[in-house]
Design an enzyme around this catalytic site. Structure first.
Site, PDB file in Angstrom:
ATOM      1  N   GLY A 107       3.586   1.582  -1.722  1.00 55.25           N
ATOM      2  CA  GLY A 107       4.392   1.611  -2.948  1.00 55.25           C
ATOM      3  C   GLY A 107       3.823   2.575  -3.979  1.00 55.25           C
ATOM      4  O   GLY A 107       2.816   3.250  -3.739  1.00 55.25           O
ATOM      5  N   ASP A 167      -1.929  -4.361 -20.297  1.00 54.59           N
ATOM      6  CA  ASP A 167      -1.497  -4.766 -21.642  1.00 54.59           C
ATOM      7  C   ASP A 167      -2.610  -4.486 -22.656  1.00 54.59           C
ATOM      8  O   ASP A 167      -2.355  -4.010 -23.766  1.00 54.59           O
ATOM      9  CB  ASP A 167      -1.130  -6.252 -21.636  1.00 54.59           C
ATOM     10  CG  ASP A 167      -0.174  -6.572 -20.492  1.00 54.59           C
ATOM     11  OD1 ASP A 167       0.862  -5.905 -20.413  1.00 54.59           O
ATOM     12  OD2 ASP A 167      -0.492  -7.437 -19.667  1.00 54.59           O
ATOM     13  N   GLN A 222       0.402 -15.208   1.712  1.00 54.38           N
ATOM     14  CA  GLN A 222      -0.831 -14.427   1.548  1.00 54.38           C
ATOM     15  C   GLN A 222      -2.008 -15.323   1.148  1.00 54.38           C
ATOM     16  O   GLN A 222      -3.141 -15.088   1.549  1.00 54.38           O
ATOM     17  CB  GLN A 222      -0.601 -13.277   0.569  1.00 54.38           C
ATOM     18  CG  GLN A 222       0.353 -12.245   1.182  1.00 54.38           C
ATOM     19  CD  GLN A 222       0.608 -11.024   0.320  1.00 54.38           C
ATOM     20  OE1 GLN A 222       0.169 -10.947  -0.819  1.00 54.38           O
ATOM     21  NE2 GLN A 222       1.345 -10.070   0.872  1.00 54.38           N
ATOM     22  N   HIS A 264       1.582 -12.116 -18.481  1.00 55.34           N
ATOM     23  CA  HIS A 264       1.946 -10.692 -18.418  1.00 55.34           C
ATOM     24  C   HIS A 264       3.472 -10.624 -18.413  1.00 55.34           C
ATOM     25  O   HIS A 264       4.117 -10.583 -17.371  1.00 55.34           O
ATOM     26  CB  HIS A 264       1.367 -10.034 -17.166  1.00 55.34           C
ATOM     27  CG  HIS A 264       1.925  -8.665 -16.943  1.00 55.34           C
ATOM     28  ND1 HIS A 264       1.644  -7.602 -17.776  1.00 55.34           N
ATOM     29  CD2 HIS A 264       2.790  -8.183 -16.016  1.00 55.34           C
ATOM     30  CE1 HIS A 264       2.300  -6.539 -17.357  1.00 55.34           C
ATOM     31  NE2 HIS A 264       3.009  -6.859 -16.295  1.00 55.34           N
ATOM     32  N   VAL A 322      -1.423  -8.253  -8.928  1.00 63.18           N
ATOM     33  CA  VAL A 322      -0.747  -7.272  -9.775  1.00 63.18           C
ATOM     34  C   VAL A 322       0.772  -7.466  -9.676  1.00 63.18           C
ATOM     35  O   VAL A 322       1.500  -7.326 -10.654  1.00 63.18           O
ATOM     36  CB  VAL A 322      -1.134  -5.829  -9.354  1.00 63.18           C
ATOM     37  CG1 VAL A 322      -0.346  -4.786 -10.133  1.00 63.18           C
ATOM     38  CG2 VAL A 322      -2.638  -5.605  -9.534  1.00 63.18           C
ATOM     39  N   ALA A 358       0.808  -1.231   0.000  1.00 64.33           N
ATOM     40  CA  ALA A 358       0.000   0.000   0.000  1.00 64.33           C
ATOM     41  C   ALA A 358       0.835   1.273   0.000  1.00 64.33           C
ATOM     42  O   ALA A 358       0.352   2.321  -0.420  1.00 64.33           O
ATOM     43  CB  ALA A 358      -0.937  -0.016   1.209  1.00 64.33           C
TER      44      ALA A 358
HETATM   45  P1  NAX Z   1       7.013  -0.466  -5.216  1.00 62.12           P
HETATM   46  O1  NAX Z   1       8.352  -1.093  -4.987  1.00 62.12           O
HETATM   47  O2  NAX Z   1       6.880   1.002  -5.341  1.00 62.12           O
HETATM   48  O3  NAX Z   1       6.038  -0.908  -4.023  1.00 62.12           O
HETATM   49  C1  NAX Z   1       5.938  -2.224  -3.593  1.00 62.12           C
HETATM   50  C2  NAX Z   1       5.519  -2.152  -2.149  1.00 62.12           C
HETATM   51  O4  NAX Z   1       5.241  -3.495  -1.737  1.00 62.12           O
HETATM   52  C3  NAX Z   1       6.603  -1.610  -1.206  1.00 62.12           C
HETATM   53  O5  NAX Z   1       6.067  -0.529  -0.452  1.00 62.12           O
HETATM   54  C4  NAX Z   1       6.955  -2.810  -0.324  1.00 62.12           C
HETATM   55  O6  NAX Z   1       7.260  -2.421   1.023  1.00 62.12           O
HETATM   56  C5  NAX Z   1       5.668  -3.624  -0.401  1.00 62.12           C
HETATM   57  N1  NAX Z   1       5.821  -5.040  -0.114  1.00 62.12           N
HETATM   58  C6  NAX Z   1       6.825  -5.870  -0.475  1.00 62.12           C
HETATM   59  N2  NAX Z   1       6.609  -7.104   0.020  1.00 62.12           N
HETATM   60  C7  NAX Z   1       5.427  -7.043   0.673  1.00 62.12           C
HETATM   61  C8  NAX Z   1       4.669  -7.995   1.398  1.00 62.12           C
HETATM   62  N3  NAX Z   1       5.105  -9.264   1.572  1.00 62.12           N
HETATM   63  N4  NAX Z   1       3.513  -7.596   1.963  1.00 62.12           N
HETATM   64  C9  NAX Z   1       3.071  -6.335   1.830  1.00 62.12           C
HETATM   65  N5  NAX Z   1       3.755  -5.381   1.161  1.00 62.12           N
HETATM   66  C10 NAX Z   1       4.915  -5.737   0.593  1.00 62.12           C
HETATM   67  O7  NAX Z   1       6.388  -1.251  -6.461  1.00 62.12           O
HETATM   68  P2  NAX Z   1       5.191  -0.796  -7.416  1.00 62.12           P
HETATM   69  O8  NAX Z   1       5.712   0.074  -8.479  1.00 62.12           O
HETATM   70  O9  NAX Z   1       4.055  -0.345  -6.583  1.00 62.12           O
HETATM   71  O10 NAX Z   1       4.864  -2.208  -8.115  1.00 62.12           O
HETATM   72  C11 NAX Z   1       4.315  -3.289  -7.389  1.00 62.12           C
HETATM   73  C12 NAX Z   1       4.306  -4.542  -8.222  1.00 62.12           C
HETATM   74  O11 NAX Z   1       3.492  -4.381  -9.384  1.00 62.12           O
HETATM   75  C13 NAX Z   1       5.685  -4.973  -8.741  1.00 62.12           C
HETATM   76  O12 NAX Z   1       5.804  -6.366  -8.572  1.00 62.12           O
HETATM   77  C14 NAX Z   1       5.605  -4.640 -10.213  1.00 62.12           C
HETATM   78  O13 NAX Z   1       6.484  -5.430 -10.987  1.00 62.12           O
HETATM   79  C15 NAX Z   1       4.161  -4.954 -10.501  1.00 62.12           C
HETATM   80  N6  NAX Z   1       3.598  -4.403 -11.734  1.00 62.12           N
HETATM   81  C16 NAX Z   1       2.664  -5.142 -12.367  1.00 62.12           C
HETATM   82  C17 NAX Z   1       2.053  -4.708 -13.531  1.00 62.12           C
HETATM   83  C18 NAX Z   1       1.025  -5.533 -14.219  1.00 62.12           C
HETATM   84  O14 NAX Z   1       0.553  -5.122 -15.309  1.00 62.12           O
HETATM   85  N7  NAX Z   1       0.596  -6.685 -13.707  1.00 62.12           N
HETATM   86  C19 NAX Z   1       2.447  -3.420 -14.160  1.00 62.12           C
HETATM   87  C20 NAX Z   1       3.117  -2.486 -13.211  1.00 62.12           C
HETATM   88  C21 NAX Z   1       4.069  -3.132 -12.254  1.00 62.12           C
HETATM   89  O15 NAX Z   1       5.277  -3.386 -12.926  1.00 62.12           O
END
Ligand code: NAX
Length: 327
Positions: free
Chosen positions: A14, A158, A112, A186, A128, A12
């Site tokens: 991120g 996509d 989870q 994806h 996601v 949340a």
């Molecule tokens: P960020 O690194 O900004 O944020 C991720 C957040 O998740 C961080 O605040 C971290 O503390 C938290 N986190 C990590 N492990 C956790 C856990 N076990 N429980 C709860 N929180 C946890 O990443 P962000 O840019 O927000 O992207 C999040 C994810 O979306 C990444 O894996 C990214 O690759 C993926 N995406 C997926 C997309 C899709 O189309 N499916 C596109 C966008 C993005 O690349």
């Protein structure tokens, strides 16, 4: 006011969370008459940042925002929720291969999935966090009491990317492009199916006749868009990913317009288009507002079939990498 809806968002604090939470709270997804409770899950070290985001949510004074609950424990965060948007995961680090990322993030989705099984029952789970198809498969396998069809992974980004590219090329509004299926993973093997898409109800290929552009530039632009954004912005796509997550939830929540469809990765059962069962595979879907179904009868050319084979093989290989996490 209607019954409140409880929505968990992991990661949340991120980038994606920072866009997604506000739109979930605003009333645009669940309606102006439905109170929304946000359950924000973060790692302990990011709780303070989550609290900052929560302050901003309060300061928006959204009339539909009924409560904010911040947790660093998945089971507590998932207690009684109706939607779980699993965004949080570890980003790919320098020198990390895709399989390293799969192995690094897999355990998050084991935990989870189990927490969802204990804490929630009438829930829809949207993954996601990447690699989202395989993470969704892991979560689903570790959540035995919730029907597999309640799990999906996001390929709406996509689909949106593909629609914009063809709309720009055809010089039409993006709303005029429909029926754009995304098949498979994806990842850079995803298949944006231009052959079955429509522009103003006409076959896209009758409007855009440059087949070479469709098979090459269009395909690679969509498949590699995420990398192009990182290259330009220095950070991965966030607002567009959050917007697609909103589209994904709306697509499942509202009946699909007659004749159209949307894409999401859902559990394959071996009955559609020769896709093996037991994968989380992006397919063209329709929703009746409660359940989704796979759209039948789409004709696939040899070109598209060959591309679908590549993305299927990739998903089979990813499943092999995480087989010990599938419970
Ligand atoms: P960020 O690194 O900004 O944020 C991720 C957040 O998740 C961080 O605040 C971290 O503390 C938290 N986190 C990590 N492990 C956790 C856990 N076990 N429980 C709860 N929180 C946890 O990443 P962000 O840019 O927000 O992207 C999040 C994810 O979306 C990444 O894996 C990214 O690759 C993926 N995406 C997926 C997309 C899709 O189309 N499916 C596109 C966008 C993005 O690349």
């Amino acid at each position: 006011m209607k019954k409140p809806v409880h929505v968990a968002v992991t990661g949340a604090a991120g980038q994606i969370g920072y866009s997604l939470l506000f739109r979930l709270a605003s009333g645009e997804v669940f309606g102006e008459d439905t109170p929304v409770h946000l359950h924000m899950l973060e790692l302990p070290q990011a709780i303070k940042a989550a609290e900052g985001t929560a302050m901003e949510l309060e300061d928006c004074a959204f009339k539909t925002l009924a409560g904010i609950h911040i947790h660093d424990n998945a089971e507590a965060a998932f207690n009684g929720i109706h939607w779980a948007l699993l965004v949080g995961s570890m980003p790919r680090g320098p020198g990390m291969e895709r399989n390293d990322l799969i192995r690094a993030n897999g355990p998050i989705f084991v935990g989870q999935g189990k927490a969802l099984n204990r804490a929630a029952s009438d829930v829809r789970v949207v993954v996601v966090g990447n690699p989202c198809n395989t993470n969704a498969l892991i979560a689903q396998h570790n959540c035995k009491d919730i029907p597999p069809t309640r799990f999906s992974a996001m390929t709406a980004l996509d689909e949106n990317r593909a629609k914009w590219q063809v709309a720009a090329k055809a010089k039409v509004g993006v709303g005029q492009v429909t029926n754009m299926a995304i098949w498979g993973n994806h990842s850079s093997t995803m298949v944006p199916d231009f052959e079955n898409a429509l522009i103003d109800g006409k076959p896209l290929t009758s409007v855009l006749t440059d087949r070479k552009w469709l098979e090459t530039d269009f395909f690679t632009t969509v498949q590699k868009r995420g990398a192009a954004i990182i290259d330009a912005r220095g950070k991965s796509s966030a607002a567009s990913a959050a917007s697609a997550a909103i589209d994904h939830v709306k697509n499942l929540l509202n009946p699909t317009k007659t004749g159209d469809f949307f894409s999401a990765a859902v559990p394959s059962n071996g009955k559609h288009y020769g896709i093996p069962s037991g994968l989380m595979f992006s397919l063209p879907l329709r929703s009746n507002g409660k359940d989704w179904e796979v759209v039948e009868g789409i004709k696939l050319s040899d070109f598209t079939k060959a591309k679908i084979k590549l993305t299927t093989d990739e998903l089979l290989a990813e499943r092999e990498v995480v087989k010990e996490l599938l419970g």
